[in-house]
Design an enzyme around this catalytic site. Structure first.
Site, PDB file in Angstrom:
ATOM      1  N   TYR A 149       5.714  31.227 -55.842  1.00 50.38           N
ATOM      2  CA  TYR A 149       5.806  29.967 -56.590  1.00 50.38           C
ATOM      3  C   TYR A 149       4.478  29.657 -57.284  1.00 50.38           C
ATOM      4  O   TYR A 149       3.420  29.694 -56.654  1.00 50.38           O
ATOM      5  CB  TYR A 149       6.179  28.825 -55.646  1.00 50.38           C
ATOM      6  N   ASP A 176      11.675  17.352 -50.067  1.00 49.42           N
ATOM      7  CA  ASP A 176      12.728  17.197 -51.059  1.00 49.42           C
ATOM      8  C   ASP A 176      13.933  17.993 -50.568  1.00 49.42           C
ATOM      9  O   ASP A 176      13.911  18.571 -49.466  1.00 49.42           O
ATOM     10  CB  ASP A 176      12.265  17.589 -52.466  1.00 49.42           C
ATOM     11  N   CYS A 177      15.004  18.039 -51.343  1.00 46.28           N
ATOM     12  CA  CYS A 177      16.249  18.632 -50.824  1.00 46.28           C
ATOM     13  C   CYS A 177      16.093  20.118 -50.510  1.00 46.28           C
ATOM     14  O   CYS A 177      16.483  20.580 -49.430  1.00 46.28           O
ATOM     15  CB  CYS A 177      17.401  18.390 -51.793  1.00 46.28           C
ATOM     16  N   SER A 178      15.500  20.872 -51.435  1.00 42.72           N
ATOM     17  CA  SER A 178      15.373  22.314 -51.210  1.00 42.72           C
ATOM     18  C   SER A 178      14.228  22.639 -50.263  1.00 42.72           C
ATOM     19  O   SER A 178      14.280  23.643 -49.543  1.00 42.72           O
ATOM     20  CB  SER A 178      15.184  23.047 -52.544  1.00 42.72           C
ATOM     21  N   HIS A 209      21.017  19.891 -56.647  1.00 42.74           N
ATOM     22  CA  HIS A 209      20.853  19.407 -55.277  1.00 42.74           C
ATOM     23  C   HIS A 209      21.378  20.430 -54.282  1.00 42.74           C
ATOM     24  O   HIS A 209      22.270  21.231 -54.600  1.00 42.74           O
ATOM     25  CB  HIS A 209      21.603  18.077 -55.104  1.00 42.74           C
ATOM     26  N   HIS A 224      21.126  16.127 -45.480  1.00 43.35           N
ATOM     27  CA  HIS A 224      20.341  16.441 -46.671  1.00 43.35           C
ATOM     28  C   HIS A 224      19.248  15.413 -46.877  1.00 43.35           C
ATOM     29  O   HIS A 224      19.255  14.345 -46.283  1.00 43.35           O
ATOM     30  CB  HIS A 224      21.245  16.511 -47.908  1.00 43.35           C
TER      31      HIS A 224
END
Length: 318
Positions: free
Chosen positions: A100, A215-217, A269, A281
């Site tokens: 990343y 966050d979601c991921s 999402h 989640h």
């Protein structure tokens, strides 16, 4: 805790603060973000200081990409004044084959030698937070869940670890020790959900990769990391790999993906299937991690694909 088998040069950098936020560029941080770009940093003070609108802007203004935990490895490709352009090999991404990408304040990184840093065993923090202590037992840094540090030796009450600053100590009850080159034991889907439930109520944070805010991921990534699987960092990448699961064959721990245009558009999402038609989640700024039923919700309409990483090992990039 997945195995650390990515190729590394003889020297590289590691994050030297409890949580280092990775910014889109060297000009992304605002004056109000000062507590998050110093060394030492104070992630809790920073998040408490930001309003919901200022947190939303981290996403809407494309300011933040991801985060690094204390001791997480980065490869520096460019230095521009007080900032370093990095890739993160532990966080797979289609944005860069090396890991990343993003920018981190140079003062939040420490250069280390591979032979000094990589050890046969690694300690992963298994509690929500743990205090890194000095030799005398004084608390030094409050660290996040899934922070991983090289092990020097294991005592009866404390584990001696290598840190970016000096030798430090972690309470035995707050860590799990695993072979660096093999990773920790792989958990099943139920184990993934058991770990996820511990974070119900934790506030959402765009780009968040720590138990100070996910966050979601990032939430999906770290619950898999805790169970021995390395998956991609972002939801769209997570949806591209793993084993596709029909919706009538879902099991707890499977990943559910949601797309705009009632499931036909781009993925925005990800959640973890909880069982019994529910998911757990990290939803959005202003709300905490929750367990909800999908029936008669927008999520039910936007559900587009499900993936499983916990069966047969974690497939990351193909």
């Amino acid at each position: 805790m997945f195995k650390h088998d990515f190729s590394l040069p003889d020297s590289f950098y590691v994050a030297s603060v409890q949580v280092a936020t990775v910014w889109t560029n060297s000009e992304s941080a605002r004056e109000i973000d000062e507590p998050g770009i110093t060394n030492p940093t104070n992630i809790e003070k920073w998040l408490d200081y930001l309003s919901n609108e200022e947190k939303v802007a981290l996403c809407n203004d494309n300011r933040v990409q991801t985060q690094l935990l204390y001791g997480e490895v980065v490869i520096v490709s460019e230095i521009n004044g007080d900032w370093a352009k990095v890739t993160i090999p532990s966080q797979p991404s289609k944005k860069d084959a090396l890991g990343y990408p993003g920018w981190v304040p140079l003062n939040q990184l420490k250069k280390v030698a591979k032979e000094d840093w990589l050890k046969p065993e690694t300690a992963a923090i298994s509690s929500k937070h743990a205090w890194l202590e000095d030799e005398l037992g004084e608390k030094q840094i409050k660290l996040s869940y899934m922070t991983c540090l090289p092990v020097v030796q294991v005592g009866n009450e404390r584990v001696e670890v290598i840190t970016p600053i000096a030798r430090g100590f972690l309470p035995v009850e707050d860590v799990e020790i695993f072979p660096t080159g093999e990773g920790g034991p792989k958990g099943d889907g139920l184990r993934i959900i058991e770990k996820a439930k511990e974070y119900v109520g934790l506030d959402y944070l765009w780009g968040g990769m720590s138990s100070f805010g996910y966050d979601c991921s990032g939430f999906a990534y770290n619950m898999h990391k805790a169970n021995g699987y390395q998956i991609s960092r972002d939801a769209s990448d997570q949806a591209a790999f793993g084993k596709e699961i029909p919706f009538d064959k879902l099991l707890p721990g499977d990943l559910l993906f949601f797309a705009y245009e009632e499931g036909k558009g781009s993925i925005h999402h990800v959640g973890l299937y909880y069982g019994d038609g529910k998911m757990i989640h990290s939803p959005m700024t202003g709300r905490g991690i929750e367990i909800i039923s999908l029936k008669d919700t927008t999520y039910e309409k936007e559900l587009c694909i499900a993936r499983r990483y916990w069966e047969g090992g974690g497939v990351t990039n193909g």
